[in-house]
Motif scaffolding. Structure first.
Motif, PDB file in Angstrom:
ATOM      1  N   LEU A  22      -5.697  -1.125  -1.807  1.00  0.00           N
ATOM      2  CA  LEU A  22      -6.876  -1.872  -1.336  1.00  0.00           C
ATOM      3  C   LEU A  22      -8.012  -1.779  -2.350  1.00  0.00           C
ATOM      4  O   LEU A  22      -8.788  -2.723  -2.509  1.00  0.00           O
ATOM      5  CB  LEU A  22      -7.311  -1.385   0.049  1.00  0.00           C
ATOM      6  N   TRP A  23      -8.082  -0.648  -3.049  1.00  0.00           N
ATOM      7  CA  TRP A  23      -9.111  -0.525  -4.110  1.00  0.00           C
ATOM      8  C   TRP A  23      -8.838  -1.563  -5.209  1.00  0.00           C
ATOM      9  O   TRP A  23      -9.744  -2.274  -5.659  1.00  0.00           O
ATOM     10  CB  TRP A  23      -9.116   0.896  -4.677  1.00  0.00           C
ATOM     11  N   SER A  24      -7.580  -1.675  -5.636  1.00  0.00           N
ATOM     12  CA  SER A  24      -7.228  -2.674  -6.668  1.00  0.00           C
ATOM     13  C   SER A  24      -7.500  -4.088  -6.159  1.00  0.00           C
ATOM     14  O   SER A  24      -7.938  -4.955  -6.916  1.00  0.00           O
ATOM     15  CB  SER A  24      -5.745  -2.577  -7.034  1.00  0.00           C
ATOM     16  N   CYS A  51      12.455  -8.295  -7.476  1.00  0.00           N
ATOM     17  CA  CYS A  51      11.472  -8.059  -8.538  1.00  0.00           C
ATOM     18  C   CYS A  51      11.742  -6.719  -9.210  1.00  0.00           C
ATOM     19  O   CYS A  51      12.059  -5.729  -8.544  1.00  0.00           O
ATOM     20  CB  CYS A  51      10.052  -8.037  -7.960  1.00  0.00           C
ATOM     21  N   CYS A  52      11.594  -6.711 -10.521  1.00  0.00           N
ATOM     22  CA  CYS A  52      11.706  -5.474 -11.296  1.00  0.00           C
ATOM     23  C   CYS A  52      10.422  -5.363 -12.105  1.00  0.00           C
ATOM     24  O   CYS A  52      10.284  -6.008 -13.150  1.00  0.00           O
ATOM     25  CB  CYS A  52      12.941  -5.572 -12.195  1.00  0.00           C
ATOM     26  N   MET A  53       9.487  -4.607 -11.588  1.00  0.00           N
ATOM     27  CA  MET A  53       8.131  -4.555 -12.167  1.00  0.00           C
ATOM     28  C   MET A  53       7.667  -3.100 -12.201  1.00  0.00           C
ATOM     29  O   MET A  53       8.241  -2.246 -11.537  1.00  0.00           O
ATOM     30  CB  MET A  53       7.147  -5.336 -11.277  1.00  0.00           C
ATOM     31  N   HIS A  54       6.584  -2.826 -12.920  1.00  0.00           N
ATOM     32  CA  HIS A  54       5.969  -1.508 -12.812  1.00  0.00           C
ATOM     33  C   HIS A  54       5.433  -1.375 -11.392  1.00  0.00           C
ATOM     34  O   HIS A  54       4.723  -2.277 -10.915  1.00  0.00           O
ATOM     35  CB  HIS A  54       4.839  -1.364 -13.823  1.00  0.00           C
ATOM     36  N   VAL A  55       5.770  -0.276 -10.730  1.00  0.00           N
ATOM     37  CA  VAL A  55       5.377  -0.141  -9.323  1.00  0.00           C
ATOM     38  C   VAL A  55       3.984   0.502  -9.264  1.00  0.00           C
ATOM     39  O   VAL A  55       3.837   1.725  -9.218  1.00  0.00           O
ATOM     40  CB  VAL A  55       6.446   0.652  -8.536  1.00  0.00           C
ATOM     41  N   THR A  56       2.994  -0.363  -9.314  1.00  0.00           N
ATOM     42  CA  THR A  56       1.587   0.056  -9.349  1.00  0.00           C
ATOM     43  C   THR A  56       0.848  -0.596  -8.184  1.00  0.00           C
ATOM     44  O   THR A  56       1.386  -1.485  -7.515  1.00  0.00           O
ATOM     45  CB  THR A  56       0.922  -0.434 -10.639  1.00  0.00           C
ATOM     46  N   SER A  57      -0.404  -0.202  -8.014  1.00  0.00           N
ATOM     47  CA  SER A  57      -1.166  -0.790  -6.904  1.00  0.00           C
ATOM     48  C   SER A  57      -1.434  -2.277  -7.154  1.00  0.00           C
ATOM     49  O   SER A  57      -1.569  -3.052  -6.208  1.00  0.00           O
ATOM     50  CB  SER A  57      -2.468  -0.019  -6.676  1.00  0.00           C
ATOM     51  N   GLU A  58      -1.473  -2.706  -8.419  1.00  0.00           N
ATOM     52  CA  GLU A  58      -1.670  -4.127  -8.706  1.00  0.00           C
ATOM     53  C   GLU A  58      -0.405  -4.906  -8.325  1.00  0.00           C
ATOM     54  O   GLU A  58      -0.476  -5.968  -7.702  1.00  0.00           O
ATOM     55  CB  GLU A  58      -2.002  -4.335 -10.192  1.00  0.00           C
ATOM     56  N   THR A  59       0.740  -4.339  -8.685  1.00  0.00           N
ATOM     57  CA  THR A  59       2.004  -4.989  -8.304  1.00  0.00           C
ATOM     58  C   THR A  59       2.112  -5.072  -6.786  1.00  0.00           C
ATOM     59  O   THR A  59       2.618  -6.054  -6.232  1.00  0.00           O
ATOM     60  CB  THR A  59       3.201  -4.195  -8.894  1.00  0.00           C
ATOM     61  N   ALA A  60       1.624  -4.034  -6.099  1.00  0.00           N
ATOM     62  CA  ALA A  60       1.660  -4.045  -4.631  1.00  0.00           C
ATOM     63  C   ALA A  60       0.947  -5.287  -4.096  1.00  0.00           C
ATOM     64  O   ALA A  60       1.420  -5.945  -3.161  1.00  0.00           O
ATOM     65  CB  ALA A  60       0.994  -2.785  -4.089  1.00  0.00           C
ATOM     66  N   ASN A  61      -0.178  -5.631  -4.709  1.00  0.00           N
ATOM     67  CA  ASN A  61      -0.912  -6.806  -4.223  1.00  0.00           C
ATOM     68  C   ASN A  61      -0.172  -8.107  -4.513  1.00  0.00           C
ATOM     69  O   ASN A  61      -0.282  -9.072  -3.755  1.00  0.00           O
ATOM     70  CB  ASN A  61      -2.337  -6.806  -4.789  1.00  0.00           C
ATOM     71  N   LEU A  62       0.605  -8.117  -5.588  1.00  0.00           N
ATOM     72  CA  LEU A  62       1.464  -9.285  -5.831  1.00  0.00           C
ATOM     73  C   LEU A  62       2.563  -9.346  -4.762  1.00  0.00           C
ATOM     74  O   LEU A  62       2.855 -10.408  -4.212  1.00  0.00           O
ATOM     75  CB  LEU A  62       2.078  -9.205  -7.233  1.00  0.00           C
ATOM     76  N   MET A  63       3.156  -8.201  -4.455  1.00  0.00           N
ATOM     77  CA  MET A  63       4.225  -8.168  -3.447  1.00  0.00           C
ATOM     78  C   MET A  63       3.694  -8.646  -2.088  1.00  0.00           C
ATOM     79  O   MET A  63       4.350  -9.385  -1.367  1.00  0.00           O
ATOM     80  CB  MET A  63       4.812  -6.745  -3.318  1.00  0.00           C
TER      81      MET A  63
END
Ligand code: ADE
Length: 422
Positions: A22-24, A51-63
Motif C-alpha cells: 500500500l505504501w508503494s 508471470c515471472c517477475m521480481h516479487v516486490t511491492s511494486e509487482t504486487a500492485n501490478l498483480m
C-alpha cells in the motif's frame, strides 16, 4: 505430489507485506487509474496469466491490477534473491494470486516454480528475462500452444527473444514492453541508477564522494548508474564496446577507457552490460586491495565468479550481509556483493514505485491489447502500440501535476505540410 496453490516462505508475514504494497501504491497513480477502469470493465475476464517477475511491492500492485481486470494470475520470481518474502505472502493472502517464490531459493526450486506457474495453463505470460518463454518453448511445448502472447519486461529478455525470432524458434507472439519509451527511458535509467547505488550503499555503507566508480556498459541502465554515481560525488569511469555509446559517454563528460586499465584505478565496479564475464581473472589481478565488485545486469554472469573463486586463497561469506570477501593474497581482497546477482534488487528493494508505475501501467495496457487482438498477432517480437505509450506518459504527467503546451492549428498544419520552407 499434490500441486500447491502457492509456495512462499511464511504466509504469516502478510500484514507487513500489505503495508509495503500500500505504501508503494501511493506512488503508482497511473496503475491505480488503470486498476479502477479494469475493475469496472473486466477486460481480462477469465484470462489465465502466468508471470515471472521480481516479487516486490511494486509487482504486487501490478498483480492486483491484473486481478481487478478479471484475470486468474500466478506469479513466480524472476531472480532467486530479489523476492520480498512479506510481499509474496500478502500477494497470496490479501490479493488472491498464486505465488511461487521464496527469497534465497535454490536454482532447482527457482525452476520448479517456473513449472508451477506453467501448470496453471497460462494464456498470456509476462516475463522479466524470458525464462518462462524459454521454458515453455524448450520443455513445455504442449502448454506453449495455449499462449496468445507473452510480454517482456527487461532488455536482456528482449535480446533473448529477438535471437529466438531470428533463429526461427519463437513459437508465439511477444510484446517487447522493455522497448517502450515509457519503460526504458525512465525505469532503466532513473530506476536502475538510483536503486543500484542504493544497493551498493546498503550493502557496504561506503562513501561515494571521491570514490573511483567504474561502470561497465553505457546502455540506458549504465547511463543512469553513471549519472547518479557522479551526482553522489564519485569519479566515474565508463567502459564500453560500442563506439557510439562510448562516444556518448565521453561527451557526457565521463572518463572512458578499457576495463584492462579501469581495473587498476577502480574502487567500486558495477556491471550493467547484459553480457558475460565483463569482469574476469585478468581484471581481478589488476584490481586494488578492497575493490568492491557488483552487478546490476539481469543475469549473474557478468562477473566471472568461478575465476574469482579459483584465484582466491580463501572465500569468506557474509563479512557483512550480502558481502563475500575473496582473499586473493595476504594483502589483497576483493569484495563481491549479492553473489553477483542484481545488486539493486538483492541488497535494496529495486526501482522506486514511481518509476515502476510507468513500466507496469505499460504492462497492464499491453495485456489488455493482447486480449483484444486475440489470435491475430503474428509470431514475432512486437512493439507496444504508440497509443499506449502516449496514454501512460499523459497520465503520469497529469498525476505529477505537470501541464504542457498544445500545438495551435497553425502549428499542426505547418508540421503536416511540405510546402513551407525558407
Ligand atoms: N525491476 C527493478 N525494480 C523492480 C521493482 N521494484 N519491482 C519489480 N521489478 C523491478
Amino acid at each position: 505430489m499434490a500441486k500447491r496453490r502457492c509456495d512462499v516462505t511464511n504466509l504469516n508475514l502478510a500484514p507487513d507485506g500489505k503495508k509495503k504494497i500500500l505504501w508503494s501504491d501511493r506512488d503508482m497513480p497511473v496503475l491505480a487509474l488503470i486498476r479502477e477502469r479494469f475493475d469496472k470493465h473486466k477486460p481480462l475476464k477469465g484470462v489465465h496469466m502466468g508471470c515471472c517477475m521480481h516479487v516486490t511491492s511494486e509487482t504486487a500492485n501490478l498483480m492486483r491490477t491484473l486481478k481487478a481486470g478479471g484475470a486468474e494470475v500466478a506469479l513466480c520470481a524472476s531472480n532467486p534473491l530479489s523476492t520480498q518474502d512479506a510481499t509474496a505472502a500478502s500477494i497470496v493472502k490479501d490479493f488472491g494470486v498464486a505465488v511461487y517464490a521464496r527469497r534465497g531459493e535454490s536454482v532447482q526450486v527457482f525452476y520448479d516454480h517456473l513449472h508451477a506457474v506453467i501448470d496453471t495453463k497460462p494464456q498470456i505470460t509476462m516475463d522479466d528475462g524470458a525464462d518462462l518463454v524459454n521454458t515453455l518453448q524448450t520443455q513445455r511445448q504442449k502448454d506453449a500452444k495455449n499462449i496468445l502472447a507473452s510480454m517482456e519486461e527487461t532488455t536482456t529478455g528482449v535480446i533473448r527473444l529477438r535471437a529466438m525470432a531470428r533463429d526461427g524458434i519463437l513459437k508465439f507472439p511477444v510484446v517487447a514492453v522493455n522497448d517502450a519509451a515509457t519503460k526504458h527511458l525512465f525505469d532503466n535509467r532513473y530506476g536502475t541508477g538510483q536503486s543500484t547505488l542504493d544497493g551498493v550503499v546498503r550493502a557496504t555503507d561506503v562513501l561515494l564522494a571521491g570514490k573511483h566508480v567504474v561502470v561497465a556498459g553505457y546502455g540506458w541502465c549504465g547511463r543512469g548508474v553513471a549519472m547518479r554515481a557522479r551526482g553522489a560525488g564519485a569519479i566515474v569511469t565508463v567502459t564500453e564496446v560500442d563506439p557510439l555509446k562510448a562516444l556518448e559517454a565521453v561527451m557526457d563528460g565521463f572518463d572512458v577507457r578499457p576495463m584492462s586499465t579501469a581495473a587498476e584505478i577502480g574502487e567500486v565496479f558495477i556491471t550493467v552490460t547484459g553480457d558475460k564475464h565483463v569482469l574476469r581473472a585478468e581484471h581481478f589481478r589488476r584490481m586494488k586491495n578492497g575493490a568492491i565488485v557488483c552487478n546490476s545486469g539481469h543475469f549473474d554472469v557478468e562477473i566471472d565468479i568461478p575465476a574469482l573463486r579459483k584465484m582466491s586463497q580463501k572465500v569468506i561469506k557474509d563479512v557483512r550481509p550480502l558481502v563475500t570477501e575473496f582473499r586473493i593474497s595476504r594483502n589483497k581482497s576483493i569484495h563481491l556483493l549479492a553473489d553477483g546477482r542484481l545488486v539493486n534488487l538483492s541488497a535494496a528493494t529495486g526501482h522506486p514505485a514511481s518509476v515502476m508505475d510507468m513500466s507496469f501501467a505499460t504492462q497492464a495496457l499491453a495485456a489488455e491489447w493482447i486480449v483484444k487482438k486475440g489470435r491475430k498477432l503474428s509470431v514475432a517480437v512486437h512493439d507496444v502500440p504508440k497509443s499506449i505509450e502516449d496514454q501512460v506518459a499523459k497520465l503520469k504527467l497529469q498525476a505529477m501535476g505537470v501541464n504542457i503546451d498544445r500545438l495551435s492549428r497553425e502549428q499542426a498544419l505547418y508540421l503536416e505540410s511540405s510546402g513551407e520552407g525558407t
